[in-house]
Design a protein around this motif. Structure first.
Motif, mmCIF file in Angstrom:
data_model
loop_
_atom_site.group_PDB
_atom_site.id
_atom_site.type_symbol
_atom_site.label_atom_id
_atom_site.label_comp_id
_atom_site.label_asym_id
_atom_site.label_seq_id
_atom_site.Cartn_x
_atom_site.Cartn_y
_atom_site.Cartn_z
ATOM 1 N N TYR A 112 55.264 36.860 40.161
ATOM 2 C CA TYR A 112 55.321 38.159 39.492
ATOM 3 C C TYR A 112 55.888 37.964 38.092
ATOM 4 O O TYR A 112 56.418 36.896 37.760
ATOM 5 C CB TYR A 112 56.177 39.151 40.276
ATOM 6 N N SER A 139 50.051 35.090 45.537
ATOM 7 C CA SER A 139 50.297 36.505 45.253
ATOM 8 C C SER A 139 51.618 36.988 45.852
ATOM 9 O O SER A 139 52.235 37.914 45.347
ATOM 10 C CB SER A 139 49.141 37.356 45.781
ATOM 11 N N ASN A 144 47.546 41.984 38.401
ATOM 12 C CA ASN A 144 46.823 43.268 38.405
ATOM 13 C C ASN A 144 47.361 44.289 39.396
ATOM 14 O O ASN A 144 46.701 45.289 39.678
ATOM 15 C CB ASN A 144 45.346 43.018 38.691
ATOM 16 N N GLN A 145 48.543 44.047 39.921
ATOM 17 C CA GLN A 145 49.110 45.012 40.869
ATOM 18 C C GLN A 145 50.517 45.378 40.423
ATOM 19 O O GLN A 145 51.425 44.550 40.443
ATOM 20 C CB GLN A 145 49.141 44.434 42.282
ATOM 21 N N GLU A 165 54.116 46.874 40.635
ATOM 22 C CA GLU A 165 55.141 47.252 41.608
ATOM 23 C C GLU A 165 55.951 48.427 41.077
ATOM 24 O O GLU A 165 56.431 49.245 41.839
ATOM 25 C CB GLU A 165 56.040 46.056 41.915
ATOM 26 N N SER A 168 47.226 41.124 43.274
ATOM 27 C CA SER A 168 46.738 41.785 44.486
ATOM 28 C C SER A 168 46.242 40.763 45.503
ATOM 29 O O SER A 168 46.163 41.035 46.697
ATOM 30 C CB SER A 168 45.619 42.772 44.144
ATOM 31 N N SER A 202 45.745 43.281 33.051
ATOM 32 C CA SER A 202 46.995 42.513 33.212
ATOM 33 C C SER A 202 47.721 42.382 31.873
ATOM 34 O O SER A 202 48.204 41.315 31.498
ATOM 35 C CB SER A 202 46.715 41.134 33.813
ATOM 36 N N ASN A 244 46.941 47.505 34.472
ATOM 37 C CA ASN A 244 46.722 46.516 35.517
ATOM 38 C C ASN A 244 45.271 46.033 35.586
ATOM 39 O O ASN A 244 44.969 45.012 36.198
ATOM 40 C CB ASN A 244 47.157 47.062 36.876
#
Length: 298
Positions: free
Chosen positions: A289, A285, A178-179, A181, A161, A193, A190
């Motif tokens: 990923y 960020s 923690n984000q 997709e 994030s 993680s 998240n």
């Protein structure tokens, strides 16, 4: 030695008017104007060339290789049609009975295609072998989608994030992916993680990362990424020591497969080292990923 063939042709000349008188040339001209050639059979004259005739001049042999006939309804030339039997195939609901048929396109009563068969050998009764697949053996789009849903891949892709500061200490630092997709079957937490395997199987993991320098010594920098299983075992790793551009940025990307039991979990950790163990790296960020998906349930 040449061979001469006789054609059944009979010339007919209309009579001259009574009392006609003229020179020999005039006689020839009158004969040419009145003569007709009659036959006891039908003969067809044809034209050749690459340009389609605008009117009906008989059959047209395009470039001397392709045959066309004149369609009086449409007013143009169309290709000659050859019977399916002459070409050795049949389109039908029932199995062909003609031994000359070598290829059978099976359809249903509504005319929809079902399968293609080729005849094997010449024995009777005929032996037909499937050429490719029957329609009933091939999934429709809806069936394929249903099969995918019935065997979920538990696919996840997660990023950060916000940028994460990674201290250059030589110790493992957990990465805050923690984000989400996407998380097809909701198997990724998240807040921690952490990816938890819902079933036993082989999982594919792909990691893409970008580390920007934030005070470290680029001349001795070494960054290692790990896929950590159950917070204990490192099951995948990649190390990068080449900065691009020099002194500013490092890219660490890799992929691996791993066997996970149901309830096993995976996390990402990074270890950064240089000659002084001071400063930090910034995990981007926008350019970092990881992806996880089940590729083979066991």
């Amino acid at each position: 030695m040449s061979t001469n063939f006789e054609l059944p042709i009979r010339p007919v000349i209309a009579p001259l008017p009574p009392g006609w008188d003229g020179s020999p040339q005039q006689i020839i001209d009158e004969i040419n104007a009145r003569i007709k050639l009659l036959t006891s059979q039908q003969f067809a004259l044809f034209v050749t060339g690459s340009v389609e005739p605008a009117t009906n001049l008989g059959p047209w042999a395009k470039d001397g290789r392709e045959w066309y006939y004149f369609n009086e309804d449409s007013g143009d030339y169309e290709p000659f049609l050859l019977s399916s039997t002459a070409l050795g195939y049949q389109i039908s609901v029932d199995e062909p009975t003609d031994p000359a048929i070598r290829l059978w396109f099976e359809i249903d009563v509504a005319g929809s295609p079902l399968a293609i068969y080729q005849r094997v050998g010449t024995t009777e009764p005929a032996v037909w072998e499937t050429y490719g697949y029957r329609k009933s053996e091939v999934y429709t789009k809806a069936e394929t989608q249903a099969e995918i849903l019935a065997k979920p891949a538990y696919s996840v892709r997660a990023t950060l994030s916000a940028d994460q500061l990674v201290a250059i200490t030589g110790a493992a630092v957990k990465l805050n992916m923690n984000q989400k997709e996407w998380d097809v079957q909701n198997v990724y937490d998240n807040t921690t993680s952490r990816y938890t395997a819902p079933v036993r199987g082989i999982y594919s993991i792909k990691i893409v990362s970008q580390f920007d320098n934030a005070g470290g010594d680029p001349t001795q920098m070494q960054i290692t990424l790990y896929g950590r299983k159950n917070n204990a075992a490192n099951v995948g790793a990649a190390t990068i020591a080449i900065d691009t551009p020099p002194g500013q940025r490092w890219f660490c990307n890799f992929a691996f497969d791993v066997l996970l039991e149901a309830a096993d979990f995976m996390e990402l950790v990074a270890i950064a080292m240089d000659g002084t163990f001071t400063g930090s790296l910034n995990l981007s960020s926008g350019n970092s990923y990881w992806c996880i998906s089940l590729i083979q349930p066991l």
